[in-house]
Write a protein that holds these residues in place. Sequence first.
Motif, mmCIF file in Angstrom:
data_model
loop_
_atom_site.group_PDB
_atom_site.id
_atom_site.type_symbol
_atom_site.label_atom_id
_atom_site.label_comp_id
_atom_site.label_asym_id
_atom_site.label_seq_id
_atom_site.Cartn_x
_atom_site.Cartn_y
_atom_site.Cartn_z
ATOM 1 N N ILE A 280 -1.736 59.535 59.011
ATOM 2 C CA ILE A 280 -2.626 58.678 58.339
ATOM 3 C C ILE A 280 -2.461 58.452 56.937
ATOM 4 C CG2 ILE A 280 -4.324 58.578 60.188
ATOM 5 C CD1 ILE A 280 -6.069 60.361 58.404
ATOM 6 N N MET A 281 -3.149 57.540 56.445
ATOM 7 C CA MET A 281 -2.883 57.159 54.954
ATOM 8 C C MET A 281 -3.383 58.610 54.102
ATOM 9 S SD MET A 281 -4.247 53.569 53.648
ATOM 10 C CE MET A 281 -4.276 52.633 55.027
ATOM 11 N N ASP A 282 -3.003 58.682 52.907
ATOM 12 C CA ASP A 282 -3.287 60.061 52.331
ATOM 13 C C ASP A 282 -4.851 59.634 51.736
ATOM 14 O OD1 ASP A 282 -3.325 58.871 49.658
ATOM 15 O OD2 ASP A 282 -1.033 59.296 49.690
ATOM 16 N N GLU A 283 -5.687 60.889 51.491
ATOM 17 C CA GLU A 283 -7.106 60.987 51.236
ATOM 18 C C GLU A 283 -7.547 59.891 50.315
ATOM 19 O OE1 GLU A 283 -10.391 64.355 50.209
ATOM 20 O OE2 GLU A 283 -8.217 65.045 51.316
ATOM 21 N N GLN A 284 -6.564 59.879 49.023
ATOM 22 C CA GLN A 284 -6.967 59.100 47.964
ATOM 23 C C GLN A 284 -7.284 57.519 48.256
ATOM 24 O OE1 GLN A 284 -3.741 59.406 45.213
ATOM 25 N NE2 GLN A 284 -4.701 58.132 43.643
ATOM 26 N N ARG A 285 -6.237 57.169 49.245
ATOM 27 C CA ARG A 285 -5.947 55.907 49.599
ATOM 28 C C ARG A 285 -7.381 55.509 50.349
ATOM 29 N NH1 ARG A 285 -0.689 53.406 49.094
ATOM 30 N NH2 ARG A 285 0.267 54.377 47.425
ATOM 31 N N LEU A 286 -7.689 56.340 51.299
ATOM 32 C CA LEU A 286 -8.648 56.247 52.363
ATOM 33 C C LEU A 286 -9.921 56.016 51.717
ATOM 34 C CD1 LEU A 286 -7.245 58.527 55.083
ATOM 35 C CD2 LEU A 286 -7.485 55.983 55.237
ATOM 36 N N THR A 287 -10.120 56.402 50.509
ATOM 37 C CA THR A 287 -11.401 56.414 49.653
ATOM 38 C C THR A 287 -11.715 54.826 49.292
ATOM 39 O OG1 THR A 287 -10.690 57.060 47.704
ATOM 40 C CG2 THR A 287 -11.636 58.864 49.102
ATOM 41 N N HIS A 288 -10.866 54.025 49.177
ATOM 42 C CA HIS A 288 -10.902 52.666 48.998
ATOM 43 C C HIS A 288 -10.193 51.826 49.894
ATOM 44 C CE1 HIS A 288 -7.900 53.600 45.774
ATOM 45 N NE2 HIS A 288 -7.790 52.663 46.062
ATOM 46 N N ASN A 289 -10.222 51.476 51.168
ATOM 47 C CA ASN A 289 -9.499 51.130 52.140
ATOM 48 C C ASN A 289 -10.445 49.922 52.955
ATOM 49 O OD1 ASN A 289 -6.923 51.043 53.566
ATOM 50 N ND2 ASN A 289 -8.400 51.639 55.187
ATOM 51 N N TYR A 290 -10.016 48.703 52.630
ATOM 52 C CA TYR A 290 -10.557 47.690 53.405
ATOM 53 C C TYR A 290 -9.544 46.770 54.259
ATOM 54 C CZ TYR A 290 -12.448 48.580 48.767
ATOM 55 O OH TYR A 290 -13.080 49.246 47.728
ATOM 56 N N HIS A 291 -8.150 46.675 54.209
ATOM 57 C CA HIS A 291 -7.628 45.800 54.914
ATOM 58 C C HIS A 291 -7.152 46.145 56.192
ATOM 59 C CE1 HIS A 291 -5.145 42.579 55.761
ATOM 60 N NE2 HIS A 291 -3.918 43.398 56.144
ATOM 61 N N GLU A 292 -6.786 47.410 56.497
ATOM 62 C CA GLU A 292 -6.367 47.715 57.829
ATOM 63 C C GLU A 292 -6.232 49.255 57.958
ATOM 64 O OE1 GLU A 292 -1.967 46.172 57.394
ATOM 65 O OE2 GLU A 292 -1.460 48.408 58.345
ATOM 66 N N PHE A 293 -6.515 49.760 59.364
ATOM 67 C CA PHE A 293 -6.140 51.083 59.418
ATOM 68 C C PHE A 293 -4.957 51.430 60.397
ATOM 69 C CE2 PHE A 293 -6.919 55.325 61.074
ATOM 70 C CZ PHE A 293 -7.466 56.246 59.963
ATOM 71 N N TYR A 294 -3.856 51.805 59.890
ATOM 72 C CA TYR A 294 -2.820 52.327 60.775
ATOM 73 C C TYR A 294 -2.613 53.638 60.897
ATOM 74 C CZ TYR A 294 -0.162 53.145 56.403
ATOM 75 O OH TYR A 294 0.237 53.952 55.299
ATOM 76 N N VAL A 295 -1.788 54.190 62.023
ATOM 77 C CA VAL A 295 -1.256 55.397 62.185
ATOM 78 C C VAL A 295 0.103 55.147 62.393
ATOM 79 C CG1 VAL A 295 -3.749 55.940 63.318
ATOM 80 C CG2 VAL A 295 -1.784 55.412 64.693
ATOM 81 N N LEU A 296 0.755 56.335 62.005
ATOM 82 C CA LEU A 296 2.241 56.511 62.236
ATOM 83 C C LEU A 296 2.308 57.513 63.437
ATOM 84 C CD1 LEU A 296 3.684 56.050 58.768
ATOM 85 C CD2 LEU A 296 4.026 54.471 60.628
#
Length: 376
Positions: A280-296
């Motif tokens: 998943i996205m790194d923690e720093q990005r996840l603290t301001h994330n509005y557009h999408e939630f993706y997993v690889l």
Amino acid sequence: MQQILFNNIPYSAQLAKNIAHLVSDYASIRDKVYSNYCLTLLKHKYKNSHLLLTHSATGALDMIASLIDIKQGDEIIIPSFTYVSTANAFVSRGATPVFVDIDSRTLCIDAACVEKAITLNTKAIIAVHYAGHSGNIQYLKQICEKYNLILVEDAAMSYGYYESERPLGTCGDFGVISFDITKHITSVNGGLLVINNPAYALRANHIYDVGTNRHDFLQGKVSHYEWVDQGSKYQINELCACVLYDNLINEDSLLAHMQKLTNEYTNYLQPLAQSGDIQIMDEQRLTHNYHEFYVLVKTPELRNQLIRYLSEQSIQAVSHYYPLHLSEMGKKFNMHLSLPITEQVATCIVRLPMHQELSISDVNRVAHAVLTFFNS
Ligand SMILES: *Cc1c(COP(=O)(O)O)cnc(C)c1O
């Protein structure tokens, strides 16, 4: 079981009222009352930029290609992992797209590959802020300064995102934002052209107004308006501006809701990220994330199985871009190009439901299904 949709449009009673009123109010439509309200709000965010509300981000990119005089033989450096609009505006005017791989952590253009792709014909670098977040925009800016190139930010997914306290879209010469129905702040169809290099502002007004100097006329600078440049009808329509206004005045709560969903997904899926089943996205990005939630996930087979499994649970999850360099059109420019990270990400990405109508318990249901898939 109730279907959980991938995306949805929120209902707003106030918006329904505003639209009902607007459609019978000729003067408000003619005078672009809602467009002007929106611009006033947007000006608070993009303080030092010249702003034009367009019918789409696609239209805004098209305007940029006109403004920078793209012609046959020019090259533009772009990621292959993006929407076709990013390339089309430039390619339609004769430019050759030079596709570059993405960084596996950010899914944005790999800055280390960009410098190697520069030739004497390179005109611009188009950075796409995947999922709203920028990759390494400051470094790209330095490269552009060093080689005298134009920097365009395709910040289509980035409304509400900041870097170093500046909104994304304001670092390059130009930025574009999308307010399409697929984005988290929407006008149904709409976009924003952010012009950060004031040298382009005047011509941009002409191109925006079907190639006329109508803008100068409305400001009383000329006695009539006439055809002065190339251009098209790039403006947003007032009904869309009315929708956008409703979104903008509510943006704090709309963005906060997306953040809440992000936090819930993050907490729930952490064990799978730790075990290495998903990235998943790194923690720093996840603290301001509005557009999408993706997993690889690890393999294309797992990706397809996961999407199918979720669908059986009445949950809509989707993949994303088909790489441009592998597409029918893209192959005309780059016959044997291989971009390993792009190809892997394109076949292993899963985007989970994320929209205003989604509740925390919906997210729990989705995340629980993802966990069950990996643990059974
Ligand atoms: C959505 C999107 C676009 C297109 O935006 P429209 O407003 O639909 O034209 C372009 N580039 C990227 C990266 C996008 O996500």
